[in-house]
Each structure stands twice: as C-alpha cells, then as structure tokens.
Scaffold this motif. Structure first.
Motif, PDB file in Angstrom:
ATOM      1  N   TRP A  32       0.742  -1.461   0.146  1.00  0.00           N
ATOM      2  CA  TRP A  32      -0.068   0.079  -0.145  1.00  0.00           C
ATOM      3  C   TRP A  32       0.640   1.399  -0.031  1.00  0.00           C
ATOM      4  N   ASP A  33       1.951   1.543   0.475  1.00  0.00           N
ATOM      5  CA  ASP A  33       2.530   2.207   1.377  1.00  0.00           C
ATOM      6  C   ASP A  33       3.461   2.915  -0.035  1.00  0.00           C
ATOM      7  N   LEU A  34       4.307   1.559  -1.260  1.00  0.00           N
ATOM      8  CA  LEU A  34       4.826   1.943  -1.969  1.00  0.00           C
ATOM      9  C   LEU A  34       3.841   1.955  -3.382  1.00  0.00           C
ATOM     10  N   MET A  35       2.713   1.223  -3.727  1.00  0.00           N
ATOM     11  CA  MET A  35       2.086   1.957  -4.213  1.00  0.00           C
ATOM     12  C   MET A  35       1.768   3.602  -4.505  1.00  0.00           C
ATOM     13  N   GLY A  36       0.897   4.371  -2.778  1.00  0.00           N
ATOM     14  CA  GLY A  36       0.844   5.054  -2.948  1.00  0.00           C
ATOM     15  C   GLY A  36       1.667   5.936  -3.236  1.00  0.00           C
ATOM     16  N   LYS A  37       2.725   5.824  -3.385  1.00  0.00           N
ATOM     17  CA  LYS A  37       4.045   6.704  -3.386  1.00  0.00           C
ATOM     18  C   LYS A  37       4.476   6.634  -4.461  1.00  0.00           C
ATOM     19  N   ASP A  38       4.223   5.821  -5.212  1.00  0.00           N
ATOM     20  CA  ASP A  38       4.600   5.711  -7.188  1.00  0.00           C
ATOM     21  C   ASP A  38       3.792   6.356  -7.579  1.00  0.00           C
ATOM     22  N   LEU A  39       2.385   6.602  -6.979  1.00  0.00           N
ATOM     23  CA  LEU A  39       1.074   7.206  -7.211  1.00  0.00           C
ATOM     24  C   LEU A  39       1.105   8.656  -7.988  1.00  0.00           C
ATOM     25  N   ARG A  40       2.196   9.599  -6.664  1.00  0.00           N
ATOM     26  CA  ARG A  40       2.067  10.579  -6.361  1.00  0.00           C
ATOM     27  C   ARG A  40       3.044  10.885  -7.107  1.00  0.00           C
ATOM     28  N   PHE A  73      -6.112  13.282 -14.422  1.00  0.00           N
ATOM     29  CA  PHE A  73      -5.886  14.415 -12.406  1.00  0.00           C
ATOM     30  C   PHE A  73      -7.765  13.596 -11.655  1.00  0.00           C
ATOM     31  N   HIS A  74      -8.104  13.456 -12.789  1.00  0.00           N
ATOM     32  CA  HIS A  74      -9.184  13.569 -11.527  1.00  0.00           C
ATOM     33  C   HIS A  74      -9.135  11.816 -10.899  1.00  0.00           C
ATOM     34  N   TYR A  75      -9.160  10.878 -11.929  1.00  0.00           N
ATOM     35  CA  TYR A  75      -8.932   9.300 -11.790  1.00  0.00           C
ATOM     36  C   TYR A  75      -7.786   9.011 -11.269  1.00  0.00           C
ATOM     37  N   MET A  76      -6.909   9.801 -10.680  1.00  0.00           N
ATOM     38  CA  MET A  76      -5.520   9.397 -10.012  1.00  0.00           C
ATOM     39  C   MET A  76      -5.745  10.340  -9.151  1.00  0.00           C
ATOM     40  N   GLU A  77      -6.774  11.778  -8.562  1.00  0.00           N
ATOM     41  CA  GLU A  77      -6.542  11.424  -7.609  1.00  0.00           C
ATOM     42  C   GLU A  77      -7.777  10.471  -6.427  1.00  0.00           C
ATOM     43  N   GLU A  78      -9.033   9.720  -6.832  1.00  0.00           N
ATOM     44  CA  GLU A  78      -9.531   8.976  -6.334  1.00  0.00           C
ATOM     45  C   GLU A  78      -8.815   7.625  -6.109  1.00  0.00           C
TER      46      GLU A  78
END
Length: 110
Positions: A32-40, A73-78
C-alpha cells in the motif's frame, strides 16, 4: 515539436505505461505504501510534463489535451484516495477507470 516537448511526451508515455503495468494488489503494509508513493510521484511527473506539452501544443490541440489531462488527474486522485484508505475493491475499480484514460493518453501521445 521541440526537444523539451518530445522529452515530456516520452515521460508521459513511460509513466502511463508504468501505471498500466501495475499488478494485483496485495494487502500488506509495504504494498500500500509503495503504491501510494509511486502514484504520487508519477502524478507529479505527469502534471509537469502535461503542462509542458499543453503549453507548446498548437492552439487547436490545447483544449483536447487539457481535457484529457484533467480527466487523468481526476482519476489519479480517486485512485490515490482508494489506496490511502486501503480498500482493494475500490482501488481495483478506480484503477480500471484510470486505466481507460491512461490508454487514451498512450494513443494520443504518438
């Protein structure tokens, strides 16, 4: 297209490809942490590069590119929100929505 814009287009395609290659989610803390950091991180690169491409695009393409970037960016935020709350079903749903737009990005960035 100038060299700077070509570099931005290449980074956009690379980020989109990387995001489309995300595998199945596992429900452990590190994933979860890795995916969140990668997305951001990828969102930041995409934002900067889309800004560059839109700024240098011909006037008749700016609206189309801006609309595509806004949807992305809308979908990336979601998707980022779904990852933050650690919901696998919601993350998969949001990922599927983002993937459609990412495929559009890949198609338009030829």
């Amino acid at each position: 297209m100038d060299v700077r814009s070509r570099g931005s287009v290449n980074r956009i395609k690379k980020c989109a490809f990387d995001l489309l290659s995300i595998g199945d989610m596992s429900d452990d803390e590190n994933s979860w942490d890795l995916m969140g950091k990668d997305l951001r991180l990828k969102s930041m690169f995409l934002y900067c590069d889309f800004s560059q491409v839109i700024s240098n695009a011909p006037e008749e393409q700016k609206k189309t590119l801006s609309d595509l970037a806004n949807r992305l960016f809308h979908y990336m935020e979601e998707l980022d929100h779904a990852v933050k709350i650690r919901s696998i079903p919601l993350t998969q749903n949001r990922y599927n929505e983002a993937a459609h737009v990412l495929q559009e990005v890949m198609a338009i960035m030829l």
